[in-house]
Scaffold this motif. Structure first.
Motif, PDB file in Angstrom:
ATOM      1  N   THR A  77       7.911  36.107 -39.058  1.00  0.00           N
ATOM      2  CA  THR A  77       7.221  35.027 -38.355  1.00  0.00           C
ATOM      3  C   THR A  77       8.189  34.503 -37.297  1.00  0.00           C
ATOM      4  O   THR A  77       9.357  34.913 -37.240  1.00  0.00           O
ATOM      5  N   GLU A  78       7.713  33.585 -36.484  1.00  0.00           N
ATOM      6  CA  GLU A  78       8.571  33.062 -35.437  1.00  0.00           C
ATOM      7  C   GLU A  78       9.751  32.251 -35.988  1.00  0.00           C
ATOM      8  O   GLU A  78      10.731  32.025 -35.282  1.00  0.00           O
ATOM      9  N   ASN A  79       9.657  31.819 -37.252  1.00  0.00           N
ATOM     10  CA  ASN A  79      10.722  31.023 -37.873  1.00  0.00           C
ATOM     11  C   ASN A  79      11.623  31.840 -38.778  1.00  0.00           C
ATOM     12  O   ASN A  79      12.510  31.296 -39.444  1.00  0.00           O
ATOM     13  N   SER A  80      11.419  33.156 -38.803  1.00  0.00           N
ATOM     14  CA  SER A  80      12.213  34.003 -39.694  1.00  0.00           C
ATOM     15  C   SER A  80      13.636  34.157 -39.166  1.00  0.00           C
ATOM     16  O   SER A  80      13.900  34.059 -37.962  1.00  0.00           O
TER      17      SER A  80
ATOM     18  N   SER B 197       9.034  44.409 -38.874  1.00  0.00           N
ATOM     19  CA  SER B 197       8.309  43.465 -38.021  1.00  0.00           C
ATOM     20  C   SER B 197       7.078  42.892 -38.709  1.00  0.00           C
ATOM     21  O   SER B 197       6.660  41.770 -38.408  1.00  0.00           O
TER      22      SER B 197
ATOM     23  N   LYS C 189       8.769  35.694 -30.324  1.00  0.00           N
ATOM     24  CA  LYS C 189       7.583  36.548 -30.244  1.00  0.00           C
ATOM     25  C   LYS C 189       7.135  36.632 -28.791  1.00  0.00           C
ATOM     26  O   LYS C 189       6.961  35.608 -28.128  1.00  0.00           O
TER      27      LYS C 189
ATOM     28  N   GLU D 142      -0.249  41.618 -34.555  1.00  0.00           N
ATOM     29  CA  GLU D 142      -1.348  40.738 -34.144  1.00  0.00           C
ATOM     30  C   GLU D 142      -2.101  41.308 -32.944  1.00  0.00           C
ATOM     31  O   GLU D 142      -2.373  40.619 -31.963  1.00  0.00           O
TER      32      GLU D 142
END
Length: 352
Positions: A343-346, A339, A309, A289
């Motif tokens: 995601t932040e929930n992975s 990477s 993250k 990102e």
């Protein structure tokens, strides 16, 4: 009697078999595998003192590039050289039609002679008391004015021609024979290319100007030699900003080696300042990102299954490495391989 013993033996055998079956171990249950976890790899974060490069660009020129012009206005009578021609110091390059300037010199000389005669006559009359001191002083002033006018006319006559002020090559011819030129308008540009004193003129914003010092190492690249990086050094840094661009002008001396350079070539410059800055290094593939100087990296939590993250500030990119200003000061490892799928929930599994 034998029947009773036989019955007893059968009972004991059946009991032994039941006991053995009761002691049989139960099969162990395997831990369930989380098929949604993403396989990743961790890479250590490096830290050290580095010189943050400064990028700029400019045109290649020579240190002694000269823009030659006529001192006075006039009609171009003759141009004796062509573009690309080698010249020697003092060589005649161009001249104006001298009809008008010669007439001005003659007029000034005649006026000087007249005022000189008037002054001599006034001195004789003063001795005979036929003239006053004031009249003699006026004649002296007239003579001095005429003398200065004559000097100006002869000076302008001298600069009605253009001569080479150094040995080199004519790189541009800006006039043609028969044209009317104005005083000071560039007519010919010559440089001392034979001395290999090439340089690149660049502009620096204030944030870079404060970091650059005379003597800093420079790498110079050109489209003409895409696989060659020329060595250079910062030779001049102006103390005042340009009124139009707002940039601080600087010059970089370039060592051409055995390559042939020419004035006007576009060059990219990378300055390596002597002052170093503390930076953190991670692989570029760890960045996600990215937007300008801002990006993110993923970091595994202590349980080695979840992640977070982290925002980072990019200083610059070089090769496969990303140099960071901040964001990973308290991080020892970042997630690299895999990477892009996180995601932040992975949930993750770490591959060795």
């Amino acid at each position: 009697m034998s029947n009773k013993l036989h019955s007893t033996f059968l009972v004991l055998s059946v009991g032994f078999l039941l006991t053995a079956c009761g002691k049989k171990e139960q099969p162990t249950q395997e831990q369930p595998i989380d098929e949604s976890a993403v396989a990743v790899k961790l890479t250590p974060v490096q830290v050290g003192e580095y010189s943050l490069p400064i990028a700029s660009s400019g045109l290649i020129a020579t240190e002694n590039e000269s823009r030659l012009s006529f001192k006075i206005a006039g009609i171009v009578s003759k141009i004796y050289v062509k573009e690309g021609q080698s010249v020697t110091k003092g060589q005649l390059l161009a001249s104006l039609d001298l009809t008008e300037i010669n007439a001005q010199v003659g007029q000034a000389k005649n006026n000087l002679d007249k005022t000189k005669r008037d002054l001599e006559r006034g001195q004789r009359l003063l001795k005979d008391s036929a003239a006053t001191i004031e009249q003699l002083q006026n004649l002296q002033t007239a003579f001095q004015v005429a003398d200065e006018a004559y000097r100006i006319a002869t000076f302008n006559q001298q600069y009605a021609t253009i001569r080479a002020n150094q040995s080199g090559k004519v790189i541009r011819k800006l006039i043609n024979e028969g044209e009317l030129v104005s005083p000071g308008a560039p007519a010919l540009i010559i440089n001392a290319a034979s001395q290999n004193n090439w340089l690149v003129k660049i502009g620096l914003p204030d944030v870079d100007w404060v970091r650059v010092k005379i003597g800093d190492h420079v790498k110079v690249t050109t489209d003409a030699y895409p696989n060659t990086a020329f060595e250079g050094v910062v030779s001049t840094i102006n103390e005042g900003a340009d009124a139009i661009s707002g940039l601080y002008q600087a010059e970089v001396k370039v060592n051409p080696g055995n390559k042939k350079l020419a004035s006007g070539l576009f060059a990219k410059v990378q300055i390596i300042p002597t002052d170093k800055t503390k930076l953190w290094i991670v692989p570029i593939e760890a960045l996600v990102e990215g937007a300008g100087k801002q990006a993110y990296v993923f970091v595994a939590n202590a349980d080695q299954k979840t992640l977070r993250k982290v925002s980072v500030q990019i200083a610059y990119l070089e090769g496969t490495q990303a140099y960071l200003w901040s964001g990973v000061e308290e991080v020892s490892e970042v997630i690299t391989a895999g990477s892009a799928f996180l995601t932040e929930n992975s949930t993750i599994t770490i591959s060795k």
